[in-house]
Design an enzyme around this catalytic site. Structure first.
Site, short mmCIF file in Angstrom:
data_model
loop_
_atom_site.label_atom_id
_atom_site.label_comp_id
_atom_site.label_asym_id
_atom_site.label_seq_id
_atom_site.Cartn_x
_atom_site.Cartn_y
_atom_site.Cartn_z
N LYS A 211 0.86 -1.19 0.00
CA LYS A 211 0.00 0.00 0.00
C LYS A 211 0.90 1.24 0.00
O LYS A 211 1.67 1.45 0.93
CB LYS A 211 -0.91 0.02 1.23
CG LYS A 211 -1.90 1.19 1.27
CD LYS A 211 -2.95 0.95 2.35
CE LYS A 211 -3.91 2.13 2.45
NZ LYS A 211 -3.59 3.01 3.56
N HIS A 230 -4.44 3.18 15.18
CA HIS A 230 -4.83 1.79 14.93
C HIS A 230 -3.66 0.86 15.19
O HIS A 230 -2.51 1.30 15.29
CB HIS A 230 -5.28 1.62 13.46
CG HIS A 230 -4.15 1.78 12.49
ND1 HIS A 230 -3.58 3.02 12.18
CD2 HIS A 230 -3.46 0.87 11.76
CE1 HIS A 230 -2.60 2.86 11.31
NE2 HIS A 230 -2.50 1.57 11.03
N ASP A 232 -2.05 -2.76 13.40
CA ASP A 232 -2.14 -3.45 12.10
C ASP A 232 -2.70 -4.86 12.29
O ASP A 232 -2.25 -5.61 13.17
CB ASP A 232 -0.77 -3.53 11.44
CG ASP A 232 -0.30 -2.17 10.93
OD1 ASP A 232 -1.13 -1.25 10.83
OD2 ASP A 232 0.91 -2.03 10.64
N HIS A 286 -0.50 3.08 16.49
CA HIS A 286 0.20 4.13 15.78
C HIS A 286 -0.77 4.92 14.90
O HIS A 286 -1.90 4.50 14.67
CB HIS A 286 1.36 3.58 14.94
CG HIS A 286 0.98 2.49 13.98
ND1 HIS A 286 0.72 1.20 14.37
CD2 HIS A 286 0.80 2.50 12.63
CE1 HIS A 286 0.41 0.45 13.32
NE2 HIS A 286 0.44 1.23 12.25
#
Length: 359
Positions: A211, A230, A232, A286
């Site tokens: 991404k 959030h 991962d 993060h």
């Protein structure tokens, strides 16, 4: 009709960002974290690990590197790797290719647009509102499968610039080698065989998704976020950036801004490794800030198990004194559960807002 892109908003000359990009007060970055701090500033810093001796014949050197990688994974859930083995030239070519794509006019990039409603996830897109506040993120992106090679759909990869495919493929192969090294190190630290964690995560079928995150200049960075806070969902995430600050980690109750270190590769521990280790390794919270003067670009490779892989705490790390902290679920179930919780929180927040407005 093509959706509005954040880049188009940024290029329109607007002085104030649209309301749907304004974060709730408690999520907004403070003025002090928006300023670039000097290298010598005090305070906790994301661990930096020099892994030049990872393949050394000297067992003491290898042992020390492994200790540092495991320590960072336990305490922070993130680290910056130096001398990781990926050539500076390859990284420069990768970043030049990604930038060249995003330098295309928006209408050219739209030829690669994804379509979530039709189930087409790969391609050029902008983040949809799937968070508790229902707000949007100041980001456009390009997303596609990077590995395994035989499962890639090359029609979803950019055709411009011409070098994009070759250089991205080469970078993916280098990252795949690092996946094995890091998972082997973490497995050893848990007292299990080196191949254990990688095997549970799919072995040769482990997937890597690329991404490219594009964060345009933002006229009001104090009100927006490039990426909300959030963890991962992946097992591991590898991150490069264009040396514009923005990544922040939540550590000991505070947001810590990652230093821009030339040549470093950032590695995040993801949810799946935290689950396998029964919480011994940390999936760090993060977020990404945006910038008024500079465009920020990052390249994230998410390393995921296959959707049907059953992921739960490994039996070697649980006992009567350390019961399982997570239920065993397939990766798809873990992903669906996380997205459902976000959607549920969003619905509750929206209902609360409506109630407040009516009283």
């Amino acid at each position: 009709m093509a959706p509005a892109r954040v880049e188009s908003l940024a290029l329109s000359g607007l002085a104030a960002i649209p309301a749907e990009y304004v974060r709730p007060l408690e999520e907004r970055p403070t003025e002090c974290v928006l300023k670039v701090k000097r290298v010598e500033d005090e305070g906790p810093q994301i661990p930096v690990v020099d892994v030049a001796g990872w393949d050394s014949a000297d067992e003491e050197i290898k042992k020390e590197i492994r200790r540092q990688v495991a320590k960072a994974s336990r305490e922070w859930g993130v680290m910056q790797l130096l001398n990781h083995g990926i050539s500076e030239t390859l990284i420069e070519r990768l970043q030049a290719a990604g930038k060249a794509f995003f330098d295309l006019p928006v209408e050219e990039k739209e030829k690669y647009a994804n379509d979530h409603a039709a189930g087409k996830i790969a391609g050029y897109g902008s983040k949809l509102a799937n968070n508790a506040s229902g707000q949007l993120e100041w980001e456009d992106y390009y997303f596609h499968l990077l590995w395994p090679e035989q499962r890639r759909d090359m029609t979803t990869w950019p055709k411009h610039p011409q070098e994009y495919i070759d250089v991205t493929d080469a970078y993916g192969r280098e990252i795949r080698k690092l996946v094995t090294k890091i998972l082997g190190t973490l497995s050893s630290d848990l007292g299990v065989e080196e191949e254990r964690m990688e095997r549970v995560l799919g072995g040769e079928n482990l997937e890597m998704q690329l991404k490219i995150n594009y964060y345009p200049r933002c006229p009001q960075p104090e009100l927006a976020l490039g990426v909300e806070a959030h963890t991962d969902i992946s097992a591991l995430t590898f991150l490069l950036h264009n040396m514009v600050p923005g990544l922040q980690l939540f550590y000991e109750g505070k947001w810590v801004t990652a230093k821009c270190i030339p040549g470093a590769l950032i590695v995040h521990i993801g949810d799946q490794v935290e689950i396998l280790s029964n919480g011994k390794f940390t999936s760090g919270l993060h977020r990404g800030l945006v910038n008024k003067e500079k465009v920020r670009i990052s390249w994230a490779v998410f390393c995921d198990p296959p959707k049907d892989a059953l992921i739960g705490p490994m039996k070697e790390v649980v006992d009567e004194s350390n019961p399982p902290l997570f239920p065993a679920k397939t990766f798809k179930e873990h992903t669906d559960h996380k997205l459902f919780k976000k959607a549920q929180a969003q619905a509750e927040a929206q209902a609360a807002n409506k109630l407040n407005q009516s009283t």
